[in-house]
Design a protein around this motif. Sequence first.
Motif, PDB file in Angstrom:
ATOM      1  N   ILE A   1       5.472  61.247  25.026  1.00  0.00           N
ATOM      2  CA  ILE A   1       4.682  62.531  24.590  1.00  0.00           C
ATOM      3  C   ILE A   1       4.217  63.204  25.879  1.00  0.00           C
ATOM      4  CG2 ILE A   1       2.773  63.579  23.664  1.00  0.00           C
ATOM      5  CD1 ILE A   1       3.479  62.292  20.955  1.00  0.00           C
ATOM      6  N   ALA A   2       3.502  62.181  26.631  1.00  0.00           N
ATOM      7  CA  ALA A   2       3.137  62.324  27.871  1.00  0.00           C
ATOM      8  C   ALA A   2       4.082  62.947  28.955  1.00  0.00           C
ATOM      9  CB  ALA A   2       2.399  61.368  28.655  1.00  0.00           C
ATOM     10  N   ALA A   3       5.259  62.135  28.949  1.00  0.00           N
ATOM     11  CA  ALA A   3       6.388  62.540  29.611  1.00  0.00           C
ATOM     12  C   ALA A   3       6.814  63.818  29.447  1.00  0.00           C
ATOM     13  CB  ALA A   3       7.451  61.407  29.663  1.00  0.00           C
ATOM     14  N   ALA A   4       6.972  64.216  27.862  1.00  0.00           N
ATOM     15  CA  ALA A   4       7.490  65.432  27.811  1.00  0.00           C
ATOM     16  C   ALA A   4       6.628  66.676  28.288  1.00  0.00           C
ATOM     17  CB  ALA A   4       7.892  65.586  26.383  1.00  0.00           C
ATOM     18  N   CYS A   5       5.264  66.468  28.076  1.00  0.00           N
ATOM     19  CA  CYS A   5       4.458  67.438  28.524  1.00  0.00           C
ATOM     20  C   CYS A   5       4.363  67.664  29.919  1.00  0.00           C
ATOM     21  CB  CYS A   5       2.897  67.123  28.263  1.00  0.00           C
ATOM     22  SG  CYS A   5       2.667  67.174  26.057  1.00  0.00           S
ATOM     23  N   SER A   6       4.560  66.288  30.505  1.00  0.00           N
ATOM     24  CA  SER A   6       4.626  66.788  32.407  1.00  0.00           C
ATOM     25  C   SER A   6       5.929  67.525  32.399  1.00  0.00           C
ATOM     26  CB  SER A   6       4.656  65.329  32.839  1.00  0.00           C
ATOM     27  OG  SER A   6       3.310  64.765  32.926  1.00  0.00           O
TER      28      SER A   6
ATOM     29  N   LEU B   1      -3.223  58.269  29.141  1.00  0.00           N
ATOM     30  CA  LEU B   1      -4.456  57.362  29.230  1.00  0.00           C
ATOM     31  C   LEU B   1      -4.407  56.583  27.753  1.00  0.00           C
ATOM     32  CD1 LEU B   1      -7.362  59.412  30.450  1.00  0.00           C
ATOM     33  CD2 LEU B   1      -6.646  57.217  31.494  1.00  0.00           C
ATOM     34  N   VAL B   2      -4.077  57.142  26.770  1.00  0.00           N
ATOM     35  CA  VAL B   2      -4.172  56.574  25.425  1.00  0.00           C
ATOM     36  C   VAL B   2      -3.109  55.699  25.312  1.00  0.00           C
ATOM     37  CG1 VAL B   2      -4.286  57.026  22.865  1.00  0.00           C
ATOM     38  CG2 VAL B   2      -5.312  58.768  24.351  1.00  0.00           C
TER      39      VAL B   2
ATOM     40  N   ALA C   1      -1.475  74.790  31.940  1.00  0.00           N
ATOM     41  CA  ALA C   1      -2.745  74.081  32.149  1.00  0.00           C
ATOM     42  C   ALA C   1      -3.125  73.122  30.895  1.00  0.00           C
ATOM     43  CB  ALA C   1      -4.058  75.148  32.371  1.00  0.00           C
ATOM     44  N   ALA C   2      -2.594  73.693  29.790  1.00  0.00           N
ATOM     45  CA  ALA C   2      -2.969  72.805  28.396  1.00  0.00           C
ATOM     46  C   ALA C   2      -2.089  71.618  28.364  1.00  0.00           C
ATOM     47  CB  ALA C   2      -2.768  73.738  27.391  1.00  0.00           C
ATOM     48  N   LEU C   3      -0.769  71.818  28.758  1.00  0.00           N
ATOM     49  CA  LEU C   3       0.419  70.846  28.895  1.00  0.00           C
ATOM     50  C   LEU C   3      -0.029  69.651  29.780  1.00  0.00           C
ATOM     51  CD1 LEU C   3       3.499  72.782  28.596  1.00  0.00           C
ATOM     52  CD2 LEU C   3       2.528  71.285  26.836  1.00  0.00           C
ATOM     53  N   LYS C   4      -0.748  70.101  31.084  1.00  0.00           N
ATOM     54  CA  LYS C   4      -1.032  68.999  31.922  1.00  0.00           C
ATOM     55  C   LYS C   4      -2.154  68.265  31.334  1.00  0.00           C
ATOM     56  CE  LYS C   4       0.592  71.357  36.169  1.00  0.00           C
ATOM     57  NZ  LYS C   4       0.499  71.816  37.283  1.00  0.00           N
ATOM     58  N   GLN C   5      -3.170  68.810  30.709  1.00  0.00           N
ATOM     59  CA  GLN C   5      -4.407  67.981  30.163  1.00  0.00           C
ATOM     60  C   GLN C   5      -3.562  67.197  29.132  1.00  0.00           C
ATOM     61  OE1 GLN C   5      -7.614  69.930  28.728  1.00  0.00           O
ATOM     62  NE2 GLN C   5      -8.174  71.039  30.540  1.00  0.00           N
ATOM     63  N   SER C   6      -2.894  67.810  28.319  1.00  0.00           N
ATOM     64  CA  SER C   6      -2.326  66.700  27.094  1.00  0.00           C
ATOM     65  C   SER C   6      -1.714  65.677  27.842  1.00  0.00           C
ATOM     66  CB  SER C   6      -1.427  67.812  26.198  1.00  0.00           C
ATOM     67  OG  SER C   6      -2.183  68.741  25.816  1.00  0.00           O
ATOM     68  N   ALA C   7      -0.791  66.021  28.841  1.00  0.00           N
ATOM     69  CA  ALA C   7      -0.094  64.813  29.488  1.00  0.00           C
ATOM     70  C   ALA C   7      -1.311  63.786  30.023  1.00  0.00           C
ATOM     71  CB  ALA C   7       0.814  65.319  30.361  1.00  0.00           C
ATOM     72  N   ASP C   8      -1.942  64.254  30.539  1.00  0.00           N
ATOM     73  CA  ASP C   8      -3.084  63.200  31.281  1.00  0.00           C
ATOM     74  C   ASP C   8      -3.603  62.363  30.044  1.00  0.00           C
ATOM     75  OD1 ASP C   8      -2.419  64.097  33.511  1.00  0.00           O
ATOM     76  OD2 ASP C   8      -4.194  65.329  33.788  1.00  0.00           O
TER      77      ASP C   8
ATOM     78  N   ASP D   1       0.574  47.198  33.394  1.00  0.00           N
ATOM     79  CA  ASP D   1       1.994  47.501  33.092  1.00  0.00           C
ATOM     80  C   ASP D   1       2.240  48.605  32.353  1.00  0.00           C
ATOM     81  OD1 ASP D   1       2.580  45.144  34.864  1.00  0.00           O
ATOM     82  OD2 ASP D   1       2.926  43.889  33.029  1.00  0.00           O
ATOM     83  N   ARG D   2       1.482  48.930  31.589  1.00  0.00           N
ATOM     84  CA  ARG D   2       1.675  50.106  30.666  1.00  0.00           C
ATOM     85  C   ARG D   2       1.321  51.269  31.462  1.00  0.00           C
ATOM     86  NH1 ARG D   2      -2.158  48.017  26.657  1.00  0.00           N
ATOM     87  NH2 ARG D   2      -1.028  46.322  25.477  1.00  0.00           N
ATOM     88  N   GLN D   3       0.274  51.225  32.495  1.00  0.00           N
ATOM     89  CA  GLN D   3       0.365  52.556  33.392  1.00  0.00           C
ATOM     90  C   GLN D   3       1.517  52.604  34.171  1.00  0.00           C
ATOM     91  OE1 GLN D   3      -3.416  51.025  35.196  1.00  0.00           O
ATOM     92  NE2 GLN D   3      -4.684  52.475  33.596  1.00  0.00           N
ATOM     93  N   LEU D   4       2.119  51.654  34.706  1.00  0.00           N
ATOM     94  CA  LEU D   4       3.281  51.645  35.353  1.00  0.00           C
ATOM     95  C   LEU D   4       4.502  52.333  34.620  1.00  0.00           C
ATOM     96  CD1 LEU D   4       4.935  51.112  38.112  1.00  0.00           C
ATOM     97  CD2 LEU D   4       5.444  48.813  37.089  1.00  0.00           C
ATOM     98  N   ALA D   5       4.637  51.916  33.369  1.00  0.00           N
ATOM     99  CA  ALA D   5       5.625  52.184  32.495  1.00  0.00           C
ATOM    100  C   ALA D   5       5.484  53.646  31.970  1.00  0.00           C
ATOM    101  CB  ALA D   5       5.668  51.317  31.299  1.00  0.00           C
ATOM    102  N   VAL D   6       4.320  54.253  31.996  1.00  0.00           N
ATOM    103  CA  VAL D   6       4.003  55.694  31.693  1.00  0.00           C
ATOM    104  C   VAL D   6       4.388  56.466  32.801  1.00  0.00           C
ATOM    105  CG1 VAL D   6       2.243  57.343  31.023  1.00  0.00           C
ATOM    106  CG2 VAL D   6       2.206  55.063  29.838  1.00  0.00           C
TER     107      VAL D   6
END
Lengths: 159, 161
Positions: B142-147, B126-127, B115-122, A123-128
Amino acid sequence: MTSPDGGSSTAPSRPTDAADAALYDAVAVEHGVIYGYGIVSAHSTPDANQLVSDSLAGHRELREEGIARLVERKVTPPIPAVGYQLPFVVDDPTGAAKLAVRMEEDCAVAWRAVLEQATAVDDRQLAVSALTRAAVTAARWRAASGVVPTVVAFPGGTE
Amino acid sequence: MLMGTAALALLGGPVVAACGSTPPVKDLDALIGALERAHDDSRLAGNAAAVAPPKIAATLSVVADQRAAHATALTEELTRISGETPTPSTTASSSSTPTTSGPPPKPPTAADVVAALKQSADGAALVAAQQSGYRAGLLGSIAAACSAAATVALGSAGATP
Protein backbone atom coordinates in the motif's frame (compact mmCIF):
# COMPACT_ATOMS: atom_id res chain seq x y z
CA MET A 1 12.48 -11.60 -15.23
CA THR A 2 15.88 -12.99 -15.82
CA SER A 3 16.46 -16.48 -14.53
CA PRO A 4 19.80 -18.20 -14.01
CA ASP A 5 21.06 -19.98 -17.09
CA GLY A 6 23.02 -23.13 -16.49
CA GLY A 7 23.99 -24.73 -13.25
CA SER A 8 26.73 -23.42 -11.04
CA SER A 9 27.48 -26.20 -8.61
CA THR A 10 29.63 -23.96 -6.47
CA ALA A 11 26.77 -21.60 -5.69
CA PRO A 12 26.20 -20.92 -2.00
CA SER A 13 23.21 -22.69 -0.56
CA ARG A 14 20.01 -20.93 0.35
CA PRO A 15 19.74 -20.39 4.11
CA THR A 16 17.13 -22.33 6.04
CA ASP A 17 16.02 -19.41 8.22
CA ALA A 18 12.98 -17.83 6.52
CA ALA A 19 14.08 -14.21 6.99
CA ASP A 20 17.61 -14.93 5.75
CA ALA A 21 16.25 -16.96 2.84
CA ALA A 22 13.97 -14.15 1.70
CA LEU A 23 16.85 -11.67 1.80
CA TYR A 24 19.09 -14.17 0.00
CA ASP A 25 16.43 -14.54 -2.70
CA ALA A 26 16.08 -10.78 -3.03
CA VAL A 27 19.83 -10.41 -3.56
CA ALA A 28 19.69 -13.18 -6.18
CA VAL A 29 16.88 -11.31 -7.94
CA GLU A 30 18.90 -8.10 -7.81
CA HIS A 31 21.85 -9.89 -9.44
CA GLY A 32 19.57 -10.89 -12.31
CA VAL A 33 18.05 -7.44 -12.59
CA ILE A 34 21.44 -5.76 -12.76
CA TYR A 35 22.35 -8.14 -15.57
CA GLY A 36 18.99 -7.45 -17.24
CA TYR A 37 19.46 -3.69 -17.15
CA GLY A 38 22.51 -4.20 -19.35
CA ILE A 39 20.14 -5.59 -21.98
CA VAL A 40 17.64 -2.80 -21.31
CA SER A 41 20.41 -0.23 -21.73
CA ALA A 42 21.59 -1.79 -24.99
CA HIS A 43 18.14 -1.56 -26.58
CA SER A 44 16.86 1.73 -25.12
CA THR A 45 16.80 5.06 -26.90
CA PRO A 46 18.85 7.95 -25.50
CA ASP A 47 15.60 9.36 -24.05
CA ALA A 48 15.70 6.56 -21.50
CA ASN A 49 19.35 7.05 -20.50
CA GLN A 50 18.57 8.76 -17.22
CA LEU A 51 15.91 6.24 -16.29
CA VAL A 52 18.25 3.34 -17.12
CA SER A 53 21.09 4.73 -15.06
CA ASP A 54 18.88 5.71 -12.12
CA SER A 55 17.30 2.27 -12.08
CA LEU A 56 20.61 0.46 -12.34
CA ALA A 57 22.21 2.55 -9.59
CA GLY A 58 19.24 1.84 -7.32
CA HIS A 59 19.49 -1.89 -7.82
CA ARG A 60 23.24 -1.92 -7.26
CA GLU A 61 22.68 -0.09 -3.99
CA LEU A 62 20.01 -2.56 -2.86
CA ARG A 63 22.12 -5.53 -3.85
CA GLU A 64 25.10 -4.24 -1.88
CA GLU A 65 22.92 -3.46 1.13
CA GLY A 66 21.36 -6.92 0.98
CA ILE A 67 24.77 -8.57 0.71
CA ALA A 68 26.11 -6.56 3.63
CA ARG A 69 23.20 -7.62 5.83
CA LEU A 70 23.61 -11.28 4.89
CA VAL A 71 27.33 -11.15 5.66
CA GLU A 72 26.58 -9.49 9.01
CA ARG A 73 24.61 -12.55 10.01
CA LYS A 74 27.19 -14.98 8.66
CA VAL A 75 25.16 -15.99 5.63
CA THR A 76 27.08 -16.47 2.38
CA PRO A 77 25.33 -14.25 -0.16
CA PRO A 78 24.31 -15.59 -3.58
CA ILE A 79 26.65 -14.92 -6.47
CA PRO A 80 25.56 -13.76 -9.91
CA ALA A 81 24.76 -16.58 -12.34
CA VAL A 82 27.04 -17.21 -15.31
CA GLY A 83 24.23 -16.08 -17.56
CA TYR A 84 20.52 -15.35 -17.47
CA GLN A 85 17.67 -16.26 -19.75
CA LEU A 86 15.32 -13.44 -20.64
CA PRO A 87 11.59 -14.06 -20.35
CA PHE A 88 11.11 -12.88 -23.95
CA VAL A 89 13.17 -11.61 -26.85
CA VAL A 90 14.35 -8.03 -26.32
CA ASP A 91 15.49 -6.37 -29.53
CA ASP A 92 14.00 -2.88 -29.49
CA PRO A 93 13.13 -0.03 -27.07
CA THR A 94 9.61 -1.37 -26.54
CA GLY A 95 10.95 -4.76 -25.48
CA ALA A 96 13.55 -3.06 -23.31
CA ALA A 97 10.89 -1.10 -21.42
CA LYS A 98 8.77 -4.22 -21.08
CA LEU A 99 11.71 -6.12 -19.61
CA ALA A 100 12.40 -3.26 -17.19
CA VAL A 101 8.78 -3.28 -15.97
CA ARG A 102 8.86 -7.05 -15.59
CA MET A 103 12.09 -6.94 -13.58
CA GLU A 104 10.77 -4.21 -11.29
CA GLU A 105 7.64 -6.26 -10.69
CA ASP A 106 9.77 -9.27 -9.76
CA CYS A 107 11.83 -7.10 -7.42
CA ALA A 108 8.64 -5.92 -5.76
CA VAL A 109 7.62 -9.56 -5.16
CA ALA A 110 11.05 -10.42 -3.75
CA TRP A 111 11.20 -7.45 -1.39
CA ARG A 112 7.64 -7.92 -0.22
CA ALA A 113 8.67 -11.45 0.75
CA VAL A 114 11.58 -9.96 2.72
CA LEU A 115 9.11 -7.62 4.39
CA GLU A 116 6.81 -10.48 5.37
CA GLN A 117 9.55 -12.79 6.60
CA ALA A 118 11.78 -10.26 8.36
CA THR A 119 12.01 -10.31 12.13
CA ALA A 120 13.98 -7.06 12.53
CA VAL A 121 12.50 -3.59 12.13
CA ASP A 122 15.44 -2.29 10.11
CA ASP A 123 15.11 -5.17 7.63
CA ARG A 124 11.45 -4.29 7.21
CA GLN A 125 12.41 -0.65 6.67
CA LEU A 126 14.86 -1.68 3.96
CA ALA A 127 12.24 -3.92 2.38
CA VAL A 128 9.53 -1.22 2.37
CA SER A 129 11.98 1.19 0.81
CA ALA A 130 13.02 -1.35 -1.84
CA LEU A 131 9.40 -2.29 -2.55
CA THR A 132 8.51 1.38 -2.95
CA ARG A 133 11.45 2.02 -5.26
CA ALA A 134 10.47 -0.95 -7.41
CA ALA A 135 6.88 0.33 -7.65
CA VAL A 136 7.99 3.85 -8.53
CA THR A 137 10.53 2.66 -11.10
CA ALA A 138 8.02 0.29 -12.70
CA ALA A 139 5.58 3.19 -12.95
CA ARG A 140 8.27 5.35 -14.59
CA TRP A 141 8.95 2.66 -17.18
CA ARG A 142 5.24 2.23 -17.89
CA ALA A 143 4.92 6.00 -18.28
CA ALA A 144 7.95 6.09 -20.58
CA SER A 145 6.42 3.44 -22.82
CA GLY A 146 2.89 4.82 -22.78
CA VAL A 147 1.36 2.04 -20.68
CA VAL A 148 -1.80 3.16 -18.83
CA PRO A 149 -2.37 3.09 -15.95
CA THR A 150 1.19 3.50 -14.78
CA VAL A 151 0.46 2.22 -11.28
CA VAL A 152 -0.86 -0.99 -9.78
CA ALA A 153 -2.80 -1.26 -6.53
CA PHE A 154 -0.63 -3.87 -4.81
CA PRO A 155 2.98 -3.84 -6.01
CA GLY A 156 4.58 -7.18 -5.18
CA GLY A 157 1.28 -8.57 -3.92
CA THR A 158 -1.50 -10.78 -5.19
CA GLU A 159 -4.44 -9.03 -3.52
CA MET B 1 14.29 -23.74 -14.58
CA LEU B 2 11.69 -22.13 -16.77
CA MET B 3 12.48 -18.59 -17.66
CA GLY B 4 10.41 -15.94 -16.05
CA THR B 5 9.17 -18.09 -13.24
CA ALA B 6 12.20 -18.03 -11.03
CA ALA B 7 11.11 -15.37 -8.60
CA LEU B 8 7.55 -16.57 -8.47
CA ALA B 9 8.60 -20.16 -7.94
CA LEU B 10 10.94 -19.24 -5.17
CA LEU B 11 8.63 -16.83 -3.47
CA GLY B 12 5.28 -18.39 -4.12
CA GLY B 13 4.40 -19.00 -0.52
CA PRO B 14 5.34 -15.99 1.54
CA VAL B 15 1.85 -15.42 2.86
CA VAL B 16 1.89 -17.22 6.15
CA ALA B 17 -1.10 -16.40 8.27
CA ALA B 18 -0.45 -16.19 11.95
CA CYS B 19 -3.04 -18.74 12.92
CA GLY B 20 -4.51 -18.67 16.34
CA SER B 21 -2.63 -15.66 17.63
CA THR B 22 -4.62 -12.82 19.04
CA PRO B 23 -3.05 -9.56 17.92
CA PRO B 24 -2.59 -6.80 20.45
CA VAL B 25 -4.89 -3.82 20.16
CA LYS B 26 -2.03 -1.71 18.82
CA ASP B 27 -2.13 -3.76 15.62
CA LEU B 28 -5.80 -3.15 15.18
CA ASP B 29 -5.49 0.59 15.76
CA ALA B 30 -2.70 0.88 13.20
CA LEU B 31 -4.69 -1.07 10.63
CA ILE B 32 -7.85 0.92 11.32
CA GLY B 33 -5.83 4.12 10.83
CA ALA B 34 -4.59 2.83 7.47
CA LEU B 35 -8.13 1.81 6.54
CA GLU B 36 -9.50 5.26 7.31
CA ARG B 37 -6.77 6.90 5.25
CA ALA B 38 -7.58 4.60 2.34
CA HIS B 39 -11.26 5.54 2.50
CA ASP B 40 -10.41 9.24 2.78
CA ASP B 41 -7.95 9.20 -0.12
CA SER B 42 -10.38 7.29 -2.31
CA ARG B 43 -13.09 9.84 -1.64
CA LEU B 44 -10.72 12.76 -2.12
CA ALA B 45 -9.41 11.41 -5.43
CA GLY B 46 -12.95 10.69 -6.59
CA ASN B 47 -14.07 14.23 -5.77
CA ALA B 48 -11.00 15.69 -7.47
CA ALA B 49 -11.65 13.54 -10.56
CA ALA B 50 -15.15 14.98 -10.86
CA VAL B 51 -13.83 18.49 -11.51
CA ALA B 52 -10.42 17.81 -13.13
CA PRO B 53 -9.52 17.99 -16.84
CA PRO B 54 -10.19 14.64 -18.57
CA LYS B 55 -6.64 13.31 -18.67
CA ILE B 56 -5.90 13.97 -15.01
CA ALA B 57 -9.43 12.89 -14.10
CA ALA B 58 -8.74 9.44 -15.57
CA THR B 59 -5.63 9.09 -13.42
CA LEU B 60 -7.46 10.36 -10.34
CA SER B 61 -10.18 7.76 -10.92
CA VAL B 62 -7.55 5.03 -11.06
CA VAL B 63 -6.13 6.32 -7.78
CA ALA B 64 -9.61 6.40 -6.24
CA ASP B 65 -10.18 2.79 -7.31
CA GLN B 66 -6.81 1.66 -5.99
CA ARG B 67 -7.31 3.30 -2.61
CA ALA B 68 -10.74 1.68 -2.46
CA ALA B 69 -9.04 -1.67 -3.18
CA HIS B 70 -6.62 -0.95 -0.32
CA ALA B 71 -9.58 -0.30 1.96
CA THR B 72 -11.13 -3.62 0.94
CA ALA B 73 -7.93 -5.56 1.60
CA LEU B 74 -7.45 -3.88 4.98
CA THR B 75 -11.08 -4.57 5.90
CA GLU B 76 -10.58 -8.23 5.03
CA GLU B 77 -7.46 -8.44 7.17
CA LEU B 78 -9.13 -6.64 10.08
CA THR B 79 -12.09 -8.98 9.82
CA ARG B 80 -9.80 -11.97 9.75
CA ILE B 81 -7.83 -11.02 12.85
CA SER B 82 -10.63 -9.56 14.95
CA GLY B 83 -13.47 -11.81 13.84
CA GLU B 84 -15.74 -8.90 13.06
CA THR B 85 -16.11 -6.41 10.25
CA PRO B 86 -14.60 -3.06 11.21
CA THR B 87 -17.07 -0.21 11.39
CA PRO B 88 -15.48 2.66 9.53
CA SER B 89 -15.80 5.80 11.56
CA THR B 90 -15.45 7.88 8.42
CA THR B 91 -18.67 6.84 6.69
CA ALA B 92 -20.42 9.68 8.47
CA SER B 93 -18.21 12.18 6.66
CA SER B 94 -18.96 10.70 3.25
CA SER B 95 -21.96 12.94 3.01
CA SER B 96 -20.91 16.04 1.13
CA THR B 97 -23.36 18.21 2.98
CA PRO B 98 -21.41 20.92 4.77
CA THR B 99 -22.17 20.92 8.45
CA THR B 100 -21.25 24.55 9.03
CA SER B 101 -22.70 27.62 7.43
CA GLY B 102 -19.52 28.88 5.77
CA PRO B 103 -18.84 29.18 2.06
CA PRO B 104 -18.96 25.84 0.24
CA PRO B 105 -15.60 24.04 0.41
CA LYS B 106 -13.42 24.28 -2.67
CA PRO B 107 -13.31 21.01 -4.61
CA PRO B 108 -10.04 19.15 -4.10
CA THR B 109 -7.32 19.35 -6.75
CA ALA B 110 -4.85 16.75 -7.97
CA ALA B 111 -2.25 18.52 -5.83
CA ASP B 112 -4.39 17.89 -2.74
CA VAL B 113 -4.53 14.21 -3.68
CA VAL B 114 -0.75 14.07 -4.15
CA ALA B 115 -0.21 15.58 -0.71
CA ALA B 116 -2.63 13.12 0.89
CA LEU B 117 -1.05 10.14 -0.89
CA LYS B 118 2.42 11.13 0.28
CA GLN B 119 1.20 11.26 3.86
CA SER B 120 -0.55 7.93 3.45
CA ALA B 121 2.60 6.39 1.96
CA ASP B 122 4.71 7.58 4.90
CA GLY B 123 2.16 6.35 7.41
CA ALA B 124 1.77 2.94 5.81
CA ALA B 125 5.56 2.51 5.54
CA LEU B 126 5.95 3.23 9.25
CA VAL B 127 3.23 0.78 10.23
CA ALA B 128 4.60 -1.86 7.84
CA ALA B 129 7.94 -1.79 9.66
CA GLN B 130 6.18 -2.35 13.00
CA GLN B 131 3.96 -5.18 11.81
CA SER B 132 5.03 -8.64 10.71
CA GLY B 133 4.03 -11.33 8.25
CA TYR B 134 1.19 -10.71 5.85
CA ARG B 135 0.15 -7.43 7.48
CA ALA B 136 3.63 -5.98 7.00
CA GLY B 137 3.58 -7.06 3.36
CA LEU B 138 0.13 -5.66 2.70
CA LEU B 139 0.97 -2.30 4.24
CA GLY B 140 4.27 -2.21 2.35
CA SER B 141 2.46 -2.73 -0.95
CA ILE B 142 0.00 0.00 0.00
CA ALA B 143 2.85 2.39 0.84
CA ALA B 144 4.54 1.56 -2.46
CA ALA B 145 1.32 2.10 -4.43
CA CYS B 146 0.68 5.47 -2.76
CA SER B 147 4.24 6.63 -3.48
CA ALA B 148 4.08 5.58 -7.12
CA ALA B 149 0.70 7.24 -7.58
CA ALA B 150 1.88 10.47 -5.97
CA THR B 151 5.25 10.75 -7.67
CA VAL B 152 4.67 9.17 -11.09
CA ALA B 153 1.00 8.82 -12.03
CA LEU B 154 -0.04 12.22 -10.66
CA GLY B 155 3.46 13.68 -10.69
CA SER B 156 3.49 13.50 -14.48
CA ALA B 157 0.01 14.99 -14.62
CA GLY B 158 1.54 18.25 -13.43
CA ALA B 159 0.01 17.90 -10.02
CA THR B 160 3.18 18.29 -7.97
CA PRO B 161 2.43 20.99 -5.45
